[in-house]
Design a protein around this motif. Sequence first.
Motif, short mmCIF file in Angstrom:
data_model
loop_
_atom_site.label_atom_id
_atom_site.label_comp_id
_atom_site.label_asym_id
_atom_site.label_seq_id
_atom_site.Cartn_x
_atom_site.Cartn_y
_atom_site.Cartn_z
N TYR A 133 -20.91 4.49 6.68
CA TYR A 133 -20.63 3.14 6.18
C TYR A 133 -19.37 3.09 5.32
CZ TYR A 133 -25.53 2.04 7.34
OH TYR A 133 -26.73 1.86 7.98
N LEU A 134 -19.03 4.18 4.65
CA LEU A 134 -17.99 4.15 3.62
C LEU A 134 -16.65 3.58 4.09
CD1 LEU A 134 -18.61 7.49 1.67
CD2 LEU A 134 -19.01 5.15 0.89
N PRO A 135 -16.11 3.98 5.25
CA PRO A 135 -14.79 3.43 5.65
C PRO A 135 -14.75 1.92 5.75
CG PRO A 135 -15.37 5.33 6.99
CD PRO A 135 -16.59 4.98 6.20
N HIS A 136 -15.90 1.29 6.06
CA HIS A 136 -15.92 -0.17 6.20
C HIS A 136 -15.53 -0.87 4.91
CE1 HIS A 136 -17.36 -4.18 7.28
NE2 HIS A 136 -18.00 -4.19 6.13
N PHE A 137 -15.84 -0.27 3.77
CA PHE A 137 -15.60 -0.91 2.48
C PHE A 137 -14.18 -0.66 1.95
CE2 PHE A 137 -20.18 -0.22 2.79
CZ PHE A 137 -20.64 -1.50 2.54
N LEU A 138 -13.38 0.06 2.70
CA LEU A 138 -11.99 0.29 2.31
C LEU A 138 -11.10 -0.63 3.12
CD1 LEU A 138 -11.94 4.21 2.20
CD2 LEU A 138 -12.26 2.62 0.30
N SER A 139 -10.14 -1.26 2.46
CA SER A 139 -9.23 -2.17 3.16
C SER A 139 -8.25 -1.37 4.01
CB SER A 139 -8.46 -3.03 2.14
OG SER A 139 -7.53 -2.23 1.43
N TRP A 140 -7.63 -2.07 4.96
CA TRP A 140 -6.65 -1.40 5.80
C TRP A 140 -5.38 -1.04 5.03
CZ3 TRP A 140 -7.22 1.35 9.82
CH2 TRP A 140 -8.23 1.09 10.74
N VAL A 141 -5.17 -1.65 3.89
CA VAL A 141 -4.04 -1.24 3.05
C VAL A 141 -4.24 0.21 2.59
CG1 VAL A 141 -2.78 -1.68 0.91
CG2 VAL A 141 -3.62 -3.60 2.28
N ILE A 142 -5.46 0.51 2.16
CA ILE A 142 -5.79 1.88 1.71
C ILE A 142 -5.86 2.82 2.90
CG2 ILE A 142 -7.53 3.30 0.59
CD1 ILE A 142 -8.31 0.86 -1.06
N LEU A 143 -6.59 2.44 3.94
CA LEU A 143 -6.73 3.31 5.10
C LEU A 143 -5.41 3.51 5.82
CD1 LEU A 143 -10.13 2.16 6.64
CD2 LEU A 143 -9.65 4.17 5.25
N GLY A 144 -4.56 2.46 5.83
CA GLY A 144 -3.25 2.60 6.45
C GLY A 144 -2.41 3.67 5.75
N SER A 145 -2.40 3.63 4.43
CA SER A 145 -1.67 4.65 3.67
C SER A 145 -2.25 6.04 3.92
CB SER A 145 -1.72 4.32 2.17
OG SER A 145 -1.17 3.05 1.91
N LEU A 146 -3.58 6.12 4.00
CA LEU A 146 -4.23 7.40 4.26
C LEU A 146 -3.86 7.94 5.64
CD1 LEU A 146 -6.31 9.54 3.39
CD2 LEU A 146 -8.09 8.10 4.38
N ASP A 254 -5.25 -7.08 10.39
CA ASP A 254 -5.03 -6.24 9.21
C ASP A 254 -4.62 -4.82 9.60
OD1 ASP A 254 -5.66 -8.32 7.57
OD2 ASP A 254 -7.74 -7.73 7.28
N GLN A 255 -5.31 -4.27 10.59
CA GLN A 255 -5.03 -2.91 11.01
C GLN A 255 -3.62 -2.77 11.57
OE1 GLN A 255 -7.33 -1.63 14.37
NE2 GLN A 255 -6.91 0.55 14.04
N VAL A 256 -3.29 -3.65 12.51
CA VAL A 256 -1.97 -3.56 13.15
C VAL A 256 -0.86 -3.82 12.13
CG1 VAL A 256 -0.48 -4.53 14.94
CG2 VAL A 256 -2.92 -4.23 15.37
#
Length: 319
Positions: A133-146, A254-256
């Motif tokens: 579940y954890l990745p769902h609660f992170l925005s694509w701004v954070i995941l994009g940087s990661l 958001d992702q793109v």
Amino acid sequence: MMLPKGQSKKPKKIKQSGAYTWQQYRKHKYLLLLLLPAIVWYAIFHYGPLYGVQLAFKDFKIMEGITGSPWVGWKHFEYMFTASKDFPIILKNTVILSFYHIIFGFPAPIVLALLFNEIRSSVFKRISQTISYLPHFLSWVILGSLLITILSPQSGVVNELIKLLGFDPVFFLGDKEWFRFTLIASGIWKEVGWGTIIYLAALAAVDPHLYESAVIDGASRWKQTIYITIPQIMPAIAIMFILRIGNILDAGFDQVLNLYHPSVYEVADIIDTYVFRVGLTQMQYSFTTAVGLFKNIIAFSLVMLTNYVVKKSGQEGLV
């Protein structure tokens, strides 16, 4: 045949069960009052902005406003389909990415839910679900940087492993051949855990006596899954599939937006990012409104068509 005195020959009209009357609305008024915040939210932020749809049929001028701008009819739609060089590309990219999301992304939470359902250790099951579940609660701004960091061709962890295996590093976010794969894989990773919630709820409602009967008949776990589990959750799958088809032109704004750049526009630019970029930076408000309206009409049509097909196949639809 003689009827008892006072009995009418005309059968009484049976009231349909579940048909709400105004008396029933008044009876449940406090429960219905709980819907008020949601109704207000949708009225303000979803139905209110529909006023601006008329921009698609106008040549919008900021100084004259929406009502003062001149009507141009189907001009922007004609330009979209006949003269625009970008629209065929972004439409193609949107459909391809959405198709990949459906083919690979839609079954992923179903498979994961079935795997969770087979775990017998409650502690391990809760830990696994929480991690998923954890990745769902992170925005694509954070995941994009990661993702930019771990997929870097110079110092990313993934490419370091690739180089250790003797292969050349891959520019996942800069290579047109790899960009779509990266989008689909990262999208599944982010949402697959959250998507299992509905299917796990459907699995919890399956009658355990069905499994007991199957065990007595000698059915293996695989056959129990195929002939009991999947058919029992098929209504939930059908509803989720209808909703997913309605978003077929929604390839993940958001992702793109957080992962793409000009070098991959050819394979990554979708309708939503195009509307955002051209509408705001180039101030083509009327044209991009027409593009957005076209997308929503197609989405609505697909929802109705899919709902009709699903109901014809014997499953429950939305309406």
